[in-house]
Design an enzyme around this catalytic site. Structure first.
Site, mmCIF file in Angstrom:
data_model
loop_
_atom_site.group_PDB
_atom_site.id
_atom_site.type_symbol
_atom_site.label_atom_id
_atom_site.label_comp_id
_atom_site.label_asym_id
_atom_site.label_seq_id
_atom_site.Cartn_x
_atom_site.Cartn_y
_atom_site.Cartn_z
ATOM 1 N N LYS A 9 0.835 -1.209 0.000
ATOM 2 C CA LYS A 9 0.000 0.000 0.000
ATOM 3 C C LYS A 9 0.872 1.263 0.000
ATOM 4 C CE LYS A 9 -3.937 -2.070 2.499
ATOM 5 N NZ LYS A 9 -4.914 -1.820 3.581
ATOM 6 N N TYR A 49 -12.841 -3.037 -2.668
ATOM 7 C CA TYR A 49 -13.325 -2.847 -1.298
ATOM 8 C C TYR A 49 -14.845 -2.711 -1.260
ATOM 9 C CZ TYR A 49 -8.542 -2.242 0.528
ATOM 10 O OH TYR A 49 -7.230 -2.441 0.920
ATOM 11 N N ASN A 112 -2.108 0.328 7.071
ATOM 12 C CA ASN A 112 -1.623 -0.947 7.599
ATOM 13 C C ASN A 112 -0.737 -1.714 6.608
ATOM 14 O OD1 ASN A 112 -3.633 -1.681 5.887
ATOM 15 N ND2 ASN A 112 -4.861 -2.801 7.390
ATOM 16 N N HIS A 115 -2.071 -5.144 1.700
ATOM 17 C CA HIS A 115 -3.295 -5.920 1.531
ATOM 18 C C HIS A 115 -2.888 -7.357 1.253
ATOM 19 C CE1 HIS A 115 -7.106 -7.438 -0.033
ATOM 20 N NE2 HIS A 115 -6.394 -7.972 -1.003
ATOM 21 N N GLU A 126 -9.219 -11.432 -7.141
ATOM 22 C CA GLU A 126 -8.373 -10.242 -6.972
ATOM 23 C C GLU A 126 -7.185 -10.255 -7.935
ATOM 24 O OE1 GLU A 126 -7.462 -10.043 -2.781
ATOM 25 O OE2 GLU A 126 -9.504 -9.444 -2.270
HETATM 26 N N1 UDP Z 1 -9.914 -0.307 7.252
HETATM 27 C C1 UDP Z 1 -9.974 0.868 7.985
HETATM 28 N N2 UDP Z 1 -10.727 0.894 9.142
HETATM 29 C C2 UDP Z 1 -11.416 -0.195 9.579
HETATM 30 C C3 UDP Z 1 -11.364 -1.384 8.832
HETATM 31 C C4 UDP Z 1 -10.599 -1.415 7.664
HETATM 32 O O1 UDP Z 1 -9.369 1.874 7.595
HETATM 33 O O2 UDP Z 1 -12.077 -0.118 10.620
HETATM 34 C C5 UDP Z 1 -9.096 -0.356 6.011
HETATM 35 C C6 UDP Z 1 -7.734 -0.998 6.247
HETATM 36 O O3 UDP Z 1 -6.769 -0.332 5.438
HETATM 37 C C7 UDP Z 1 -7.971 -2.420 5.761
HETATM 38 C C8 UDP Z 1 -8.920 -2.185 4.584
HETATM 39 O O4 UDP Z 1 -9.763 -1.122 5.018
HETATM 40 O O5 UDP Z 1 -6.779 -3.075 5.391
HETATM 41 C C9 UDP Z 1 -9.744 -3.395 4.194
HETATM 42 O O6 UDP Z 1 -10.469 -3.843 5.313
HETATM 43 P P1 UDP Z 1 -10.646 -5.393 5.624
HETATM 44 O O7 UDP Z 1 -11.696 -5.504 6.670
HETATM 45 O O8 UDP Z 1 -10.837 -6.146 4.355
HETATM 46 O O9 UDP Z 1 -9.243 -5.770 6.323
HETATM 47 P P2 UDP Z 1 -7.970 -6.605 5.782
HETATM 48 O O10 UDP Z 1 -8.479 -7.749 4.959
HETATM 49 O O11 UDP Z 1 -7.119 -5.646 4.976
HETATM 50 O O12 UDP Z 1 -7.263 -7.058 7.032
HETATM 51 MG MG MG Z 2 -9.854 -7.723 3.382
#
Ligand code: UDP
Ligand code: MG
Length: 153
Positions: A9, A49, A112, A115, A126
């Protein structure tokens, strides 16, 4: 062998973590089957997303993911999806275990670092979203017999 998608990212790009993150996957024994740099568009991200479009943080997430170009990677290996998710750590970097990429490099829920696909089914969807078929390469690494037993590979 399974394939999975990783996106380095903008937070990884800005903080000069590209080499470190790729090194971790290489050292683990995951095979890099595709890798390129690209700028993500809002339409691609809205598809990627889709499960988050109604969340209050969605606009902020879009801005974050388009702030810089990213690197997309196709990693290959036995159980690659689960292995890479485990190396990634919990979504909120502050909750991610030390030793994971998010746990070692971040302090944020949104910023974070990477991805990683969350299921075999989503990984294939994806990969098609971010790569053309000819950007993913089929080859047998020379060290394969030292990465896996004959009945594993
Ligand atoms: N995200 C965020 N706040 C939240 C949850 C998710 O900003 O409360 C962002 C974060 O960058 C995350 C992305 O949205 O990686 C996708 O969310 P997901 O729940 O799919 O988490 P991941 O699979 O990346 O762990
Ligand atoms: Mg995810």
């Amino acid at each position: 062998m399974e394939r999975t998608l990783v996106i380095l990212k903008p937070s990884a790009m800005a903080r000069n973590l590209v080499g470190n993150i790729i090194t971790r996957f290489e050292q683990k024994g995951l095979i890099i089957a595709g890798m390129k740099m690209m700028t993500l568009t809002e339409s691609l991200l809205t598809e990627h997303y889709a499960h988050l479009v109604d969340k209050p943080f969605f606009k902020s997430l879009l801005a974050s993911m388009t702030a810089l170009p990213v690197i997309v990677v196709c990693l290959k290996g036995k159980d690659a999806v689960a292995v890479v998710r485990a190396m990634t750590g919990a979504t909120n970097s502050r909750n991610a275990a030390p030793g994971t990429i998010r746990g070692d490099f971040g302090m944020s829920g949104q910023e974070n670092i990477i991805h990683a696909s969350d299921s075999v089914e989503n990984a294939e969807i994806e990969l098609q979203r971010f790569f053309r078929a000819d950007e993913i390469f089929e080859f047998t690494p020379a060290n394969l017999k030292f990465l896996y037993a004959p009945n594993e590979a």
